[in-house]
Design a protein around this motif. Sequence first.
Motif, PDB file in Angstrom:
ATOM      1  N   GLY A   1       0.780  -1.111   0.072  1.00 27.94           N
ATOM      2  CA  GLY A   1       0.006  -0.163  -0.079  1.00 27.94           C
ATOM      3  C   GLY A   1       0.744   1.248  -0.079  1.00 27.94           C
ATOM      4  O   GLY A   1       1.313   1.663   1.036  1.00 27.94           O
ATOM      5  N   SER A   2       1.370   1.619  -1.049  1.00 29.88           N
ATOM      6  CA  SER A   2       2.254   2.802  -1.401  1.00 29.88           C
ATOM      7  C   SER A   2       1.498   4.039  -0.686  1.00 29.88           C
ATOM      8  O   SER A   2       2.429   4.851  -0.156  1.00 29.88           O
ATOM      9  N   ASN A   3       0.319   4.234  -0.474  1.00 31.23           N
ATOM     10  CA  ASN A   3      -0.224   5.632  -0.064  1.00 31.23           C
ATOM     11  C   ASN A   3       0.196   5.549   1.382  1.00 31.23           C
ATOM     12  O   ASN A   3       0.790   6.616   1.871  1.00 31.23           O
ATOM     13  N   ASP A   4      -0.194   4.610   2.169  1.00 27.64           N
ATOM     14  CA  ASP A   4       0.290   4.775   3.528  1.00 27.64           C
ATOM     15  C   ASP A   4       1.884   4.424   3.885  1.00 27.64           C
ATOM     16  O   ASP A   4       2.568   5.045   4.575  1.00 27.64           O
ATOM     17  N   LEU A   5       2.133   3.708   3.019  1.00 27.76           N
ATOM     18  CA  LEU A   5       3.577   3.360   3.308  1.00 27.76           C
ATOM     19  C   LEU A   5       4.538   4.621   3.104  1.00 27.76           C
ATOM     20  O   LEU A   5       5.696   4.933   3.913  1.00 27.76           O
TER      21      LEU A   5
ATOM     22  N   MET B   1       1.515  -4.565  -6.095  1.00 28.63           N
ATOM     23  CA  MET B   1       1.407  -3.127  -5.697  1.00 28.63           C
ATOM     24  C   MET B   1       0.041  -2.695  -5.951  1.00 28.63           C
ATOM     25  O   MET B   1      -0.632  -2.487  -7.049  1.00 28.63           O
ATOM     26  N   CYS B   2      -0.557  -2.239  -5.066  1.00 23.71           N
ATOM     27  CA  CYS B   2      -2.045  -1.823  -5.158  1.00 23.71           C
ATOM     28  C   CYS B   2      -2.292  -0.153  -4.585  1.00 23.71           C
ATOM     29  O   CYS B   2      -3.419   0.138  -4.385  1.00 23.71           O
ATOM     30  N   GLY B   3      -1.042   0.514  -4.143  1.00 20.97           N
ATOM     31  CA  GLY B   3      -1.253   1.698  -3.933  1.00 20.97           C
ATOM     32  C   GLY B   3      -1.332   2.441  -5.168  1.00 20.97           C
ATOM     33  O   GLY B   3      -1.027   1.988  -6.208  1.00 20.97           O
ATOM     34  N   GLU B   4      -1.406   4.107  -4.934  1.00 20.77           N
ATOM     35  CA  GLU B   4      -1.944   4.800  -6.107  1.00 20.77           C
ATOM     36  C   GLU B   4      -0.346   4.914  -7.117  1.00 20.77           C
ATOM     37  O   GLU B   4      -0.689   5.355  -8.042  1.00 20.77           O
TER      38      GLU B   4
HETATM   39  C1  PEP Z   1      -2.589   2.238   0.402  1.00 16.84           C
HETATM   40  O1  PEP Z   1      -2.302   2.621   1.631  1.00 16.84           O
HETATM   41  O2  PEP Z   1      -1.602   2.367  -0.444  1.00 16.84           O
HETATM   42  C2  PEP Z   1      -3.713   1.420   0.076  1.00 16.84           C
HETATM   43  C3  PEP Z   1      -3.715   0.987  -1.136  1.00 16.84           C
HETATM   44  O3  PEP Z   1      -5.000   1.574   0.920  1.00 16.84           O
HETATM   45  P1  PEP Z   1      -5.749   2.819   1.335  1.00 16.84           P
HETATM   46  O4  PEP Z   1      -5.383   4.114   0.351  1.00 16.84           O
HETATM   47  O5  PEP Z   1      -7.242   2.412   1.221  1.00 16.84           O
HETATM   48  O6  PEP Z   1      -5.087   3.092   2.633  1.00 16.84           O
END
Ligand code: PEP
Length: 755
Positions: free
Chosen positions: A630-634, A679-682
């Motif tokens: 989760g690249s957004n949080d990471l 990879m599922c983050g943005e």
């Molecule tokens: C993320 O953190 O990258 C993620 C895919 O989850 P979310 O954006 O829903 O926190």
Amino acid sequence: MPNKIGGPRVLLRQLRQTLAEPLASQERLDKIVDLIAKNMRADVCSFYVLRDDNALELFATCGLKREAVHNTSLRLGEGLVGVIAAEAKALNLADASTHPSFSYKPETGEDRFHAFLGVPVLRSGQMLGVLVVQNADIRAYSEDETEGMLTTATILAEMLSASEFDALVKPGSDINLRKPRTIRAIGFSEGIAIGQVVLHDPRVVVTNFIADDIDEEIKKLDKALRSMRVSIDDMFSHNDMQISSEHREILESYRMFANDRGWVRRIREAIENGLTAEAAVERVQNDTRAKMMRQSDAYIRDRLHDLDDLANRLLRTLTGNGIASKTNELPKNAIIVARTMGPAELLEYDRSKLGAIVLEEGAATAHVAIVARSLGIVAIGGADPCVSICENGDEIIVDGKLGIVHLRPNADVKSAYIDKQKLSSERLAQYAKLRDKPAITKDGIEINLLQNSGLLSDMKSLDETGAKGIGLFRTELQFMIASKLPRIGEQVELYSKAIKAAGDREITFRLLDIGGDKVVPYMRSAVEENPAMGWRSLRLALARPGLLKTQIRALLKAANGGRLKILVPMVTQTDEFCQTKEMVNKEIARLSRMGEKTPSKVELGAMIEVPSILFELDILLPKVDFISIGSNDLVQFLTATDRANPRVAGNYDAISLPRLRALRHIVREAKKHKVPLTMCGELASNPLEALALMAIGMTSLSMGGSSVGPIKEMVLSIELKPIKKIIKKALKNGSNAGSIRQILTNYVQSQNLSL
Ligand code: PEP
Ligand code: MG
């Protein structure tokens, strides 16, 4: 000091009469300045109008030479009139000629006058012009006189229609009131939308300006203030406000302003000067908006925004209109303009009529932006000051790629965008042609392209994009849009439908990831200083095992004997994952004890989005079936920058050296332990960033539906091995290597590729 004749109340009544008379535009303006001069016992009253080219043109005068009308103008910032317009602030001078900004215009004959009082003429926070009175003697105007002038200016601005001015402007110039505006902001979700403004919190349009009975208006104000204070107190005690400290901060400032004596006093004074309660609030609100325009300090600006919101609430209480847009009928191609909005609020709008959303706040990784992207809604953030300068029904163009808003566009801009929109539909058609092509680079590396989802409505696009499946189904969205906790039956129904929509493609359900900015209104939670690092996600789920068990049960049932992939969010240390695994196993055992169908295979994966887990991947990975980054949080936690805070969210490049090295470490560990990685983050949604991920060895990317086409096009157009080499070297050489983004851009350009 000369006495006023009748004071502002009489003047307002006279103005009302004049505005109702069937006069030609110039005649009406001439009569208005005469009335003001007489009422104020001034030797001069002049009205300057701000033109489109930022010149303030003398539109009417009583006391200066008539020949100067429409022939004299000052630049914004030039002379006293220019300063008033530039700063949106009144100037009261006993002797104008001694002021450093004084600029003498001989054609007006104003050299005889000393005392000067000028006020900005504002409408909904927009500068329309300047109203001035002057006297030959040296004297200071009283505070009451300044207040009276400001009130008069408000009424003038609200009452004079744009056509009144249009009749007088010279060809080639236009007035400022409704001029086209371009706002440069940040693109959240690509695409072009052309439509009309729908304000999320519509401003109340005041139509009744002049009070017939002052005491009645004061009573009306007091009653509305009382009810507004009670409603703020109610909000404080209401559950949904407990979860977010940001909301609380806004409420604190509401409460502070609602009890602010200065604010209330100014509204009362405006009523005493002859305005209705609602016009008085509008008049004071105009000042606030003008201050907002001048303010560069972000904190103060936010508080002024809060005050503006509060005044709007008060106006709604006073007039009983201006209910939030979502409950009203939306026009086709509605472009929702809001200061800020949560994902649940966005989901309340009728999707079929939504063209785009424009927010003054927010960051690209904020959840509202993610939801917009996953639904394919064009979205823009950081578009300050959009809310205060547009009105419901205004024509607007939103360019989600460039992050530009064109408000009230002129014909040329509009036709250019109609062409651009056509082109982008051609591009979409091009992407559609790639739908069934496997995503393989020129040198034969296959990339698994998946789609992020969370609602049934956005699963429909799976057939159109040709993604291989759903790499991330955000189950919390169902919880966020519900008015109460979804029961197990409702959860089973949603998951079953999602599985059916995916068909034989894979689908990965992420367990509830609520808290932080993912507000679930019906769940009580303590107020937290740092909700992003607080009681959220897996922590909350493990502490409320009933909720988690119900969800796991629902997922197992929905699988209906087929395969099931479950993703565990926010795993901070391995034992949290193990606890979840134990719960899943217990639920499977329970199902089979009850003689019910169990899934043919359950795969349990961990999200890698908290930095600490990077340092025990060797312990975690042997226990998981797959991982997803989760690249957004990471990136938020690696860089200590709040992803929802637009002031910092974009400060650090997610693909620069330290972040890319961290990601590469995960790739290497996953390979070592033979654990599939997605990879599922943005980060996976933008071609250049996705290329960086591929360059460090990632071969499975999950993104918003609208990104699948552009990413596939990129995959098909590149040769990956040379890029891998370049990035490997850059990551090894460290700081000497320059910016990774720059290196990638240079390479892409050298190959004549356009990403
Ligand atoms: C993320 O953190 O990258 C993620 C895919 O989850 P979310 O954006 O829903 O926190
Ligand atoms: Mg996350």
